[in-house]
Motif scaffolding. Sequence first.
Motif, PDB file in Angstrom:
ATOM      1  N   ILE A  74       0.749  -1.190   0.155  1.00 60.80           N
ATOM      2  CA  ILE A  74      -0.129  -0.184   0.003  1.00 60.80           C
ATOM      3  C   ILE A  74       0.874   1.224  -0.056  1.00 60.80           C
ATOM      4  CG2 ILE A  74      -0.119   0.359   2.597  1.00 60.80           C
ATOM      5  CD1 ILE A  74      -3.207   0.718   1.977  1.00 60.80           C
ATOM      6  N   GLY A  75       2.417   1.396   0.467  1.00 59.70           N
ATOM      7  CA  GLY A  75       2.930   2.424   0.289  1.00 59.70           C
ATOM      8  C   GLY A  75       4.033   2.392  -0.490  1.00 59.70           C
ATOM      9  N   GLU A  76       3.729   1.611  -1.686  1.00 62.49           N
ATOM     10  CA  GLU A  76       5.068   1.563  -2.568  1.00 62.49           C
ATOM     11  C   GLU A  76       5.012   2.466  -3.459  1.00 62.49           C
ATOM     12  OE1 GLU A  76       5.470  -2.019  -5.375  1.00 62.49           O
ATOM     13  OE2 GLU A  76       6.931  -2.376  -4.011  1.00 62.49           O
ATOM     14  N   LYS A  77       3.683   2.770  -3.913  1.00 60.81           N
ATOM     15  CA  LYS A  77       3.692   3.727  -5.297  1.00 60.81           C
ATOM     16  C   LYS A  77       2.554   4.846  -4.913  1.00 60.81           C
ATOM     17  CE  LYS A  77       4.847   0.318  -8.641  1.00 60.81           C
ATOM     18  NZ  LYS A  77       4.479  -0.442  -9.797  1.00 60.81           N
ATOM     19  N   ARG A  78       2.567   5.826  -5.710  1.00 60.09           N
ATOM     20  CA  ARG A  78       1.516   6.810  -5.604  1.00 60.09           C
ATOM     21  C   ARG A  78       0.072   6.359  -5.903  1.00 60.09           C
ATOM     22  NH1 ARG A  78       2.779  12.756  -5.787  1.00 60.09           N
ATOM     23  NH2 ARG A  78       0.861  13.858  -6.280  1.00 60.09           N
ATOM     24  N   TRP A  79      -0.747   6.857  -5.067  1.00 61.29           N
ATOM     25  CA  TRP A  79      -2.196   6.333  -5.121  1.00 61.29           C
ATOM     26  C   TRP A  79      -2.955   6.998  -6.458  1.00 61.29           C
ATOM     27  CZ3 TRP A  79      -3.879   6.655   0.637  1.00 61.29           C
ATOM     28  CH2 TRP A  79      -3.181   5.767   1.512  1.00 61.29           C
ATOM     29  N   THR A  80      -2.524   6.512  -7.526  1.00 62.25           N
ATOM     30  CA  THR A  80      -3.195   6.636  -8.665  1.00 62.25           C
ATOM     31  C   THR A  80      -4.832   5.962  -8.722  1.00 62.25           C
ATOM     32  OG1 THR A  80      -2.557   4.960 -10.166  1.00 62.25           O
ATOM     33  CG2 THR A  80      -1.430   7.172 -10.086  1.00 62.25           C
ATOM     34  N   LYS A  85      -7.254   0.632  -7.326  1.00 61.02           N
ATOM     35  CA  LYS A  85      -7.976  -0.562  -7.679  1.00 61.02           C
ATOM     36  C   LYS A  85      -7.101  -1.953  -7.575  1.00 61.02           C
ATOM     37  CE  LYS A  85     -10.458  -2.531 -11.747  1.00 61.02           C
ATOM     38  NZ  LYS A  85     -10.946  -2.418 -13.199  1.00 61.02           N
ATOM     39  N   ALA A  86      -5.793  -1.735  -8.102  1.00 59.81           N
ATOM     40  CA  ALA A  86      -5.053  -2.872  -7.770  1.00 59.81           C
ATOM     41  C   ALA A  86      -4.995  -3.339  -6.209  1.00 59.81           C
ATOM     42  CB  ALA A  86      -3.608  -2.570  -8.349  1.00 59.81           C
ATOM     43  N   ILE A  87      -4.582  -2.363  -5.501  1.00 58.41           N
ATOM     44  CA  ILE A  87      -4.539  -2.479  -3.928  1.00 58.41           C
ATOM     45  C   ILE A  87      -5.944  -3.009  -3.370  1.00 58.41           C
ATOM     46  CG2 ILE A  87      -4.519  -1.270  -1.709  1.00 58.41           C
ATOM     47  CD1 ILE A  87      -2.493   0.908  -3.165  1.00 58.41           C
ATOM     48  N   LEU A  88      -6.905  -2.474  -3.662  1.00 60.67           N
ATOM     49  CA  LEU A  88      -8.198  -3.225  -3.319  1.00 60.67           C
ATOM     50  C   LEU A  88      -8.569  -4.496  -3.709  1.00 60.67           C
ATOM     51  CD1 LEU A  88     -10.402   0.080  -3.903  1.00 60.67           C
ATOM     52  CD2 LEU A  88      -9.988  -1.064  -1.415  1.00 60.67           C
ATOM     53  N   LEU A  89      -8.178  -4.797  -4.735  1.00 60.97           N
ATOM     54  CA  LEU A  89      -8.592  -6.124  -5.343  1.00 60.97           C
ATOM     55  C   LEU A  89      -7.447  -7.122  -4.863  1.00 60.97           C
ATOM     56  CD1 LEU A  89      -9.677  -5.439  -9.077  1.00 60.97           C
ATOM     57  CD2 LEU A  89     -11.113  -6.100  -7.054  1.00 60.97           C
ATOM     58  N   SER A  90      -6.296  -7.037  -4.616  1.00 56.48           N
ATOM     59  CA  SER A  90      -5.116  -7.940  -4.509  1.00 56.48           C
ATOM     60  C   SER A  90      -5.295  -9.031  -3.592  1.00 56.48           C
ATOM     61  CB  SER A  90      -3.941  -6.960  -4.279  1.00 56.48           C
ATOM     62  OG  SER A  90      -4.037  -6.425  -2.787  1.00 56.48           O
ATOM     63  N   ARG A  91      -5.684  -8.745  -2.522  1.00 59.47           N
ATOM     64  CA  ARG A  91      -5.809  -9.631  -1.421  1.00 59.47           C
ATOM     65  C   ARG A  91      -7.084 -10.601  -1.609  1.00 59.47           C
ATOM     66  NH1 ARG A  91      -2.911  -6.669   2.126  1.00 59.47           N
ATOM     67  NH2 ARG A  91      -1.132  -7.934   2.971  1.00 59.47           N
ATOM     68  N   LYS A  92      -8.173  -9.721  -2.126  1.00 62.39           N
ATOM     69  CA  LYS A  92      -9.521 -10.513  -2.565  1.00 62.39           C
ATOM     70  C   LYS A  92      -9.385 -11.589  -3.352  1.00 62.39           C
ATOM     71  CE  LYS A  92     -14.171  -9.434  -4.171  1.00 62.39           C
ATOM     72  NZ  LYS A  92     -15.045  -8.535  -4.749  1.00 62.39           N
ATOM     73  N   ASN A 254      10.436  20.374  11.779  1.00 60.29           N
ATOM     74  CA  ASN A 254       9.916  19.520  11.128  1.00 60.29           C
ATOM     75  C   ASN A 254       9.557  19.585   9.725  1.00 60.29           C
ATOM     76  OD1 ASN A 254       9.446  18.980  13.777  1.00 60.29           O
ATOM     77  ND2 ASN A 254       7.402  18.632  13.630  1.00 60.29           N
ATOM     78  N   VAL A 255       9.438  18.594   8.860  1.00 54.89           N
ATOM     79  CA  VAL A 255       9.315  18.764   7.396  1.00 54.89           C
ATOM     80  C   VAL A 255       7.856  19.053   7.117  1.00 54.89           C
ATOM     81  CG1 VAL A 255       8.983  17.739   5.119  1.00 54.89           C
ATOM     82  CG2 VAL A 255      10.625  16.837   6.865  1.00 54.89           C
ATOM     83  N   PRO A 256       7.381  20.242   6.496  1.00 53.20           N
ATOM     84  CA  PRO A 256       6.000  20.645   6.427  1.00 53.20           C
ATOM     85  C   PRO A 256       5.092  19.920   5.737  1.00 53.20           C
ATOM     86  CG  PRO A 256       7.892  22.333   5.861  1.00 53.20           C
ATOM     87  CD  PRO A 256       8.423  21.262   5.897  1.00 53.20           C
ATOM     88  N   SER A 257       3.958  19.771   6.255  1.00 56.40           N
ATOM     89  CA  SER A 257       3.002  18.868   5.616  1.00 56.40           C
ATOM     90  C   SER A 257       2.588  19.053   4.152  1.00 56.40           C
ATOM     91  CB  SER A 257       1.627  19.048   6.613  1.00 56.40           C
ATOM     92  OG  SER A 257       1.711  18.592   7.741  1.00 56.40           O
ATOM     93  N   PHE A 258       2.598  20.486   3.707  1.00 54.79           N
ATOM     94  CA  PHE A 258       2.503  20.650   2.221  1.00 54.79           C
ATOM     95  C   PHE A 258       3.299  19.961   1.429  1.00 54.79           C
ATOM     96  CE2 PHE A 258       4.638  24.436   3.583  1.00 54.79           C
ATOM     97  CZ  PHE A 258       5.517  24.719   2.472  1.00 54.79           C
ATOM     98  N   PHE A 259       4.794  19.908   2.016  1.00 55.69           N
ATOM     99  CA  PHE A 259       5.885  19.423   1.259  1.00 55.69           C
ATOM    100  C   PHE A 259       5.640  17.932   0.867  1.00 55.69           C
ATOM    101  CE2 PHE A 259       9.531  22.281   2.153  1.00 55.69           C
ATOM    102  CZ  PHE A 259       8.875  23.515   1.279  1.00 55.69           C
ATOM    103  N   ILE A 260       5.042  17.148   1.903  1.00 54.15           N
ATOM    104  CA  ILE A 260       4.894  15.695   1.907  1.00 54.15           C
ATOM    105  C   ILE A 260       3.718  15.510   0.990  1.00 54.15           C
ATOM    106  CG2 ILE A 260       4.165  13.933   3.271  1.00 54.15           C
ATOM    107  CD1 ILE A 260       5.606  15.185   5.393  1.00 54.15           C
ATOM    108  N   GLN A 261       2.583  16.252   1.117  1.00 52.78           N
ATOM    109  CA  GLN A 261       1.366  16.303   0.164  1.00 52.78           C
ATOM    110  C   GLN A 261       1.739  16.298  -1.222  1.00 52.78           C
ATOM    111  OE1 GLN A 261      -0.967  19.156   2.331  1.00 52.78           O
ATOM    112  NE2 GLN A 261      -1.870  17.465   3.712  1.00 52.78           N
ATOM    113  N   PHE A 262       2.720  17.298  -1.406  1.00 57.47           N
ATOM    114  CA  PHE A 262       2.832  17.577  -2.682  1.00 57.47           C
ATOM    115  C   PHE A 262       3.745  16.314  -3.594  1.00 57.47           C
ATOM    116  CE2 PHE A 262       6.035  19.139  -6.156  1.00 57.47           C
ATOM    117  CZ  PHE A 262       5.084  19.736  -6.908  1.00 57.47           C
ATOM    118  N   ALA A 263       4.508  15.915  -2.587  1.00 55.56           N
ATOM    119  CA  ALA A 263       5.367  14.564  -3.337  1.00 55.56           C
ATOM    120  C   ALA A 263       4.726  13.479  -3.492  1.00 55.56           C
ATOM    121  CB  ALA A 263       6.668  14.448  -2.186  1.00 55.56           C
ATOM    122  N   LEU A 264       3.625  13.289  -2.210  1.00 55.69           N
ATOM    123  CA  LEU A 264       2.891  11.859  -2.340  1.00 55.69           C
ATOM    124  C   LEU A 264       1.549  11.920  -2.486  1.00 55.69           C
ATOM    125  CD1 LEU A 264       4.555  10.621   1.027  1.00 55.69           C
ATOM    126  CD2 LEU A 264       5.302  10.067  -1.242  1.00 55.69           C
ATOM    127  N   GLY A 265       1.031  13.087  -2.770  1.00 54.39           N
ATOM    128  CA  GLY A 265      -0.529  13.294  -2.907  1.00 54.39           C
ATOM    129  C   GLY A 265      -1.380  12.656  -1.757  1.00 54.39           C
TER     130      GLY A 265
END
Length: 303
Positions: A74-80, A85-92, A254-265
């Motif tokens: 769940i933490g490997e790639k950006r959540w497009t 969809k792949a994450i949701l279906l993978s274990r099911k 501290n690393v500002p939240s908006f930097f992290i949100q910009f990088a990771l969505g």
Amino acid sequence: MRKNVLITGGTGFVGRNLTQKLVDNGYSVSILSRSKKTNTENVFYYKWDVEKQFIEAEAIQKADYVIHLAGENIGEKRWTKKRKKAILLSRKLSAQLIFDVLQKSNSTIEAFISASAVGIYGAINGQAICRETTKPANDFLGLTCQKWEAATLPFEKLRIRTVKIRTGLVLGKNEGLLKKLSPVFKWRLGSALGSGKQYMPWIHIDDLCSIYLEAIKNPEMQGAYNAAVTDDTNNQVFSATLAKVYGYSIWLPNVPSFFIQFALGEMANLVLKGRRISNEKIKDLGFQFEHENLETAIKKCLF
């Protein structure tokens, strides 16, 4: 004769450590893999392909227990949208494949044990303590974990004992969370993220593997269990402790939240939000955590 444990996702971080734990405790292990690998003493490999709904039937037929770890990280790639969809279906889909082959082969197992995550309680900051009876959240993390856990329902209907391990952040040697953070902190460039107040329920890999072993051995284990240390560690404390292990005090802001949100969505929720977790239910069974001190646990992982 050794009882056999079939592991999906057995070649990953948790799977590799769990395989060794099981063999050391007198079990044989079967691992499902996309490619055929060479068997070793008490460890056997079988091919499977979830997309093609194929699995070597012998893997199911010889299994006494199934531990279901397979699923998209769940933490490997950006959540497009595609990634979600792949994450949701993978274990099911993978659980459904095991169930179908189990029925077709007229086989039975003693327990089906599935990985889940404390993310079922949602990407939320606050003081509430989450227990297994806490209502699941309806955000992406919560819904994902609910779908993962729902994949156990067909096994329950066959009266197979099912266990769901709601895992926190896993600490291991050169693996998991510390593998990503250590290079930054080693060079004295570490700092807390966002407010730093978000909780980080963690567990050492040895304790996580011991919980899976307990789920096999203990017939009283059924349903969901939180697998995390109850010590109220937040990101500020975790970061300061990691820096201390490397011999310094954090000097950067501290690393500002908006930097992290910009990088990771949207995936930034994984690091900017977190809930307090109770492990009272697993302890009530008599389970004892070996690693409950964060500093000691980190040192064991790094040195």
